[in-house]
Design an enzyme around this catalytic site. Sequence first.
Site, PDB file in Angstrom:
ATOM      1  N   SER A 158       0.867  -1.167   0.000  1.00 42.62           N
ATOM      2  CA  SER A 158       0.000   0.000   0.000  1.00 42.62           C
ATOM      3  C   SER A 158       0.912   1.227   0.000  1.00 42.62           C
ATOM      4  CB  SER A 158      -0.925  -0.079   1.209  1.00 42.62           C
ATOM      5  OG  SER A 158      -1.931   0.885   1.129  1.00 42.62           O
ATOM      6  N   HIS A 207      -2.596  -1.386  -3.445  1.00 48.56           N
ATOM      7  CA  HIS A 207      -3.703  -0.448  -3.224  1.00 48.56           C
ATOM      8  C   HIS A 207      -3.429   0.782  -4.074  1.00 48.56           C
ATOM      9  CE1 HIS A 207      -4.388  -2.115   1.108  1.00 48.56           C
ATOM     10  NE2 HIS A 207      -4.806  -2.938   0.163  1.00 48.56           N
ATOM     11  N   ASP A 236      -4.600  -4.439   5.959  1.00 50.05           N
ATOM     12  CA  ASP A 236      -4.772  -5.450   4.915  1.00 50.05           C
ATOM     13  C   ASP A 236      -3.510  -6.308   4.837  1.00 50.05           C
ATOM     14  OD1 ASP A 236      -6.185  -6.731   2.943  1.00 50.05           O
ATOM     15  OD2 ASP A 236      -5.688  -5.299   1.363  1.00 50.05           O
TER      16      ASP A 236
END
Lengths: 274, 191
Positions: B17, B44, B137
Amino acid sequence: MELNIIGDDEVEILLRDLIEIYGYDFTDYSRASLKRRINRIVLIGKFPSFAELRYKLKFDPDFLKEFIEQITVNVTEMFRDPSFYKTLREEVLPRLGTYPLIRIWHAGCSTGEEVYSMAILLKEINLYHKCLIYATDINPTVLEKAMKGMFPLSQMRKYSENYLLSGGKKEFSGYYSANYEFAKFDDALREKMIFSTHNLVCDRSFNEFQLILCRNVLIYFDKNLQARVFSLFDDSLENLGYLALGTKETLRFSPLAARFRQIINAEKIWRKIA
Amino acid sequence: MEKNSIAPFPLIVVGGSAGSLEVILSFLPLLRKDLKVAILIVLHRSSDPDPVLQSLLSSKTSIAVKEAEEKELLMKGVIYIAPADYHLLIEKDFTFSLDYSEKVNYSRPSIDVTFEIAAEVFKERTTGILLSGANTDGTEGLMAVKATGGTTVVQDPSTASVPYMPQYAVSHAPVDHVLKAADIAAFINSQ
């Protein structure tokens, strides 16, 4: 960690029950997504074991509705992929303007956000009055929602942005009135919409259309079912009609590809040429 | 019904991310050209389709870099990127599936979703590598990778520009290797 109570064999047992008891055939759906969805139902419904889930599914027809709604993905938004809607607005719909009656089919319309988006486009280019928009889904519950035309108010900022990016020039908020936490869309947008259940797995063609939209449905089907659905769409499209798919879906590998031409490279819209 | 057969080659899933792109860009040029594995990158990013990412990653390596397409068969020696705004799944016949269901951990694609399905299909031949980010996540996914006998790797949080995500994983999941950003290429090359 998400525990997978439902393994591969359990998925197959449930699919067989669905066919035998209710006549719903999901056996040609891609398994990875289906299995995730079923395990999600187990988690959310707090089913202690596979046996409880199976029992409830077998003997509770109300739960069946919910189950079907949950195993099919019903996430959608208005003017999803704005550049797609821009192409519809500028390239596709104007070419349909010469028909005395324009028939459009949203196959797998879910809760209807894209159907209302289409109605707004048609209003804005003055074609709405001579259109019929058929909106179908396997799932009666989502169609009831679609008929109401009420979407969460919290989404309107995003939808308004999408609308503007798709080439919309009006005030998006003019199309709905705020009603508690929902945006209630104008009844006038719904006049030409016809909602009906239709199962792409087993139901046949029911009309001839100039435009068929089926977006983010085929990604859940296996290759065989995809091929069958493509030929259903082919049978349901007039010559020179358009087929519009989701951003990651393609007609390219289908035997029918030769009968269609992608209108521009960037968008998943094909025109039937033979 | 598709039977689950033995994975024909190992799969490395890289999840990242905020702050992970720079790590990926730094290890790509160091990867061996004859990769014995398939690499899957789940990042992401904004939901807009972004062809720039693929060309950016391609510019750093001569290994084939492509966006994963639905029904496409995974091949070793290829680096796949999860498409924007879809969860990336893998079927039992080692083909990709896309899924536009609810976001998981506020993310689509979600790293957990791909870690979990990779673990299910590639079993002990799965390696999950979790990089920099500001989200939780990836942690549950690493647990799934570990539970099926795979290998779990986390970027050393002290070398991450946003340490929250790798730190969360180190604290909550069984992690086999905590690697400095600079050591990730060597690890992948050894697989």
